[in-house]
Design an enzyme around this catalytic site. Structure first.
Site, short mmCIF file in Angstrom:
data_model
loop_
_atom_site.label_atom_id
_atom_site.label_comp_id
_atom_site.label_asym_id
_atom_site.label_seq_id
_atom_site.Cartn_x
_atom_site.Cartn_y
_atom_site.Cartn_z
N TYR A 12 29.46 -7.12 -36.63
CA TYR A 12 28.57 -7.93 -35.42
C TYR A 12 27.37 -8.62 -36.11
CZ TYR A 12 31.15 -5.99 -31.52
OH TYR A 12 32.03 -5.70 -30.50
N LYS B 148 36.97 3.83 -42.25
CA LYS B 148 38.08 3.42 -42.85
C LYS B 148 37.91 3.42 -44.38
CE LYS B 148 42.38 1.64 -42.64
NZ LYS B 148 43.51 2.19 -42.10
N ASP C 114 42.74 4.37 -37.87
CA ASP C 114 44.11 4.46 -37.11
C ASP C 114 44.49 5.73 -36.55
OD1 ASP C 114 44.20 5.11 -39.89
OD2 ASP C 114 45.78 4.09 -40.32
N ASP D 198 33.38 -0.16 -30.54
CA ASP D 198 33.94 -1.08 -29.36
C ASP D 198 35.38 -0.92 -28.80
OD1 ASP D 198 33.63 -3.38 -27.81
OD2 ASP D 198 34.82 -4.68 -29.24
N ASP E 227 36.71 1.52 -25.38
CA ASP E 227 37.31 1.10 -24.31
C ASP E 227 38.62 1.88 -24.28
OD1 ASP E 227 35.64 -1.42 -23.87
OD2 ASP E 227 37.52 -2.76 -23.62
C1 IPM Z 1 30.77 -3.93 -25.07
C2 IPM Z 1 31.27 -5.38 -25.12
C3 IPM Z 1 30.16 -6.23 -26.12
C4 IPM Z 1 30.54 -5.89 -27.43
C5 IPM Z 1 30.47 -7.84 -25.70
C6 IPM Z 1 30.35 -8.38 -24.20
C7 IPM Z 1 29.54 -8.38 -26.71
O1 IPM Z 1 32.54 -5.50 -25.24
O2 IPM Z 1 29.58 -3.88 -24.85
O3 IPM Z 1 31.48 -3.20 -25.61
O4 IPM Z 1 31.31 -6.34 -28.19
O5 IPM Z 1 29.66 -5.12 -27.80
MG MG Z 2 33.63 -3.77 -25.82
#
Ligand code: IPM
Ligand code: MG
Length: 355
Positions: A137, A188, A220, A244, A248
């Site tokens: 990032y 990794k 993985d 990230d 999710d």
């Molecule tokens: C998160 C989001 C952000 C990230 C985006 C909006 C930049 O996906 O907070 O997980 O990638 O960190």
């Molecule tokens: Mg995210």
């Protein structure tokens, strides 16, 4: 106490407004100040940039930031400085909020909403601790360039220093200690030098925490294990990019990303609190978004930034209560439930707090 309220884009403003209502309901007439400012695409609209100067100043001087979400069509812009997400990344980095707590908890009432079978997710209660200030990032060099043959190529740099790894590792061990005493570090290391260093540093720091059971998984295998036996995890500590993605995935196991709060903390009590879900522009402005992730993020704010565990607990209890009473927004709806919109869900939470 001063709270910066940054609603942002899409469903951000409507869910944040409900979180603000709930905070007011639980704090009563205690002295606190809330100030709102535009960020993301709303920042671009108001001042031409995702993070306008006054928004940035407010974020710097506040004790805590209640954040909605940023994003939308401008996400595709070639100019990174104009993309809504850049505002969030800038704040995380400038405020040195390096530790991102993303709990994934399955509420028993929502077990049917999970994408996995009930027997696999029953009792799920894990925490993804994502490093937030380093990795692909922020690593340099980065960019899109053109080589001598006229072909474009892109570069990003995966980079972590020992001290960056060490500080998130310490948070990981200390957090695991307060939970079930298990820390799984995800990397990794079999392919990437950066991640080899990651494993080495985490292992070294682990010797200071003999009471915490440390394990390591490659990303993985971790993704697979998250689908196969998610309840085997307690705390997962990982880098910015893997965190990230895994957060999710973990969120979906709980039935809805609309339920999950997060906190981004640094070395002081200052923090940024946001729902894990994004701006969801397709459902914005229709009063159908689930406000519970934003409301639970506000509870985390009361706990971590203002040391008000009792008030935080009251909000969390109220959320459990409304779920038990059968209130459901569209994302967690089921036959026979009391289907409500964004505002009515928050009404139910406010009523449960008063109860
Ligand atoms: C998160 C989001 C952000 C990230 C985006 C909006 C930049 O996906 O907070 O997980 O990638 O960190
Ligand atoms: Mg995210």
């Amino acid at each position: 106490m001063k709270i910066a309220v940054l609603p942002g884009d899409g469903i951000g403003p409507e869910v944040t407004a409900q979180a603000v209502r709930v905070v007011r309901a639980v704090l009563g007439n205690r002295a606190f100040e809330m100030e709102e400012a535009p960020i993301g695409a709303a920042g671009v609209e108001a001042a031409g940039v995702p993070l306008p100067g006054p928004t940035r100043e407010l974020a710097h001087k506040a004790d805590a930031i209640l954040f909605g979400s940023v994003g939308g069509p401008l996400d595709e812009l070639a100019d990174r400085s104009k993309r809504p997400g850049t505002a969030l990344l800038t704040l995380r980095r400038e405020l040195q909020l390096f530790a991102n707590f993303r709990p994934a908890v399955l509420y028993p009432e929502l077990i049917g909403a999970s994408s996995l079978r009930p027997e696999i997710v029953k009792g799920l209660d894990l925490l993804v601790l994502r490093e937030l200030n380093g990795d692909l990032y922020f690593g340099e060099p980065r960019g899109i360039h053109t080589d001598e043959k006229g072909e474009r190529y892109g570069i990003n740099t995966m980079r972590y220093s020992e001290s960056e790894i060490a500080r998130i590792a310490h948070v990981g061990f200390q957090t695991a200690r307060k939970r079930r005493g298990k820390l799984c570090s995800v990397d990794k290391a079999n392919v990437l030098e950066t991640m080899h260093l990651w494993r080495d540093v985490v292992t070294g720091i682990g010797r200071e925490y003999p009471d915490v059971e440390l394990s390591h998984l490659f990303i993985d295998a971790a993704a697979m294990m998250l689908m196969r036996r998610p309840t085997s995890f307690d705390v997962i500590v990982t880098g910015n990019v893997f965190g990230d993605i895994l957060s999710d995935a973990a969120a979906m196991l709980t039935g809805s990303i609309g339920m999950l709060p997060s906190a981004s903390l640094g070395s002081s009590s200052k923090g940024l609190y946001e729902p894990v879900h994004g701006s969801a522009p397709d459902i914005a402005g229709q009063d159908i978004a689930n406000p519970l992730a934003a409301i639970l993020s506000a509870a985390m704010m009361l706990r971590y930034s203002f040391d008000l565990p009792e008030e935080a607990g009251r909000i969390e209890q109220a959320v459990r209560r409304v779920l038990a009473e059968g209130y459901r927004t569209a994302d967690i709806d089921e036959p026979g439930a009391r289907r409500v919109g964004t505002e009515a869900m928050a009404d139910a939470v406010v009523a449960a707090i008063a109860h």
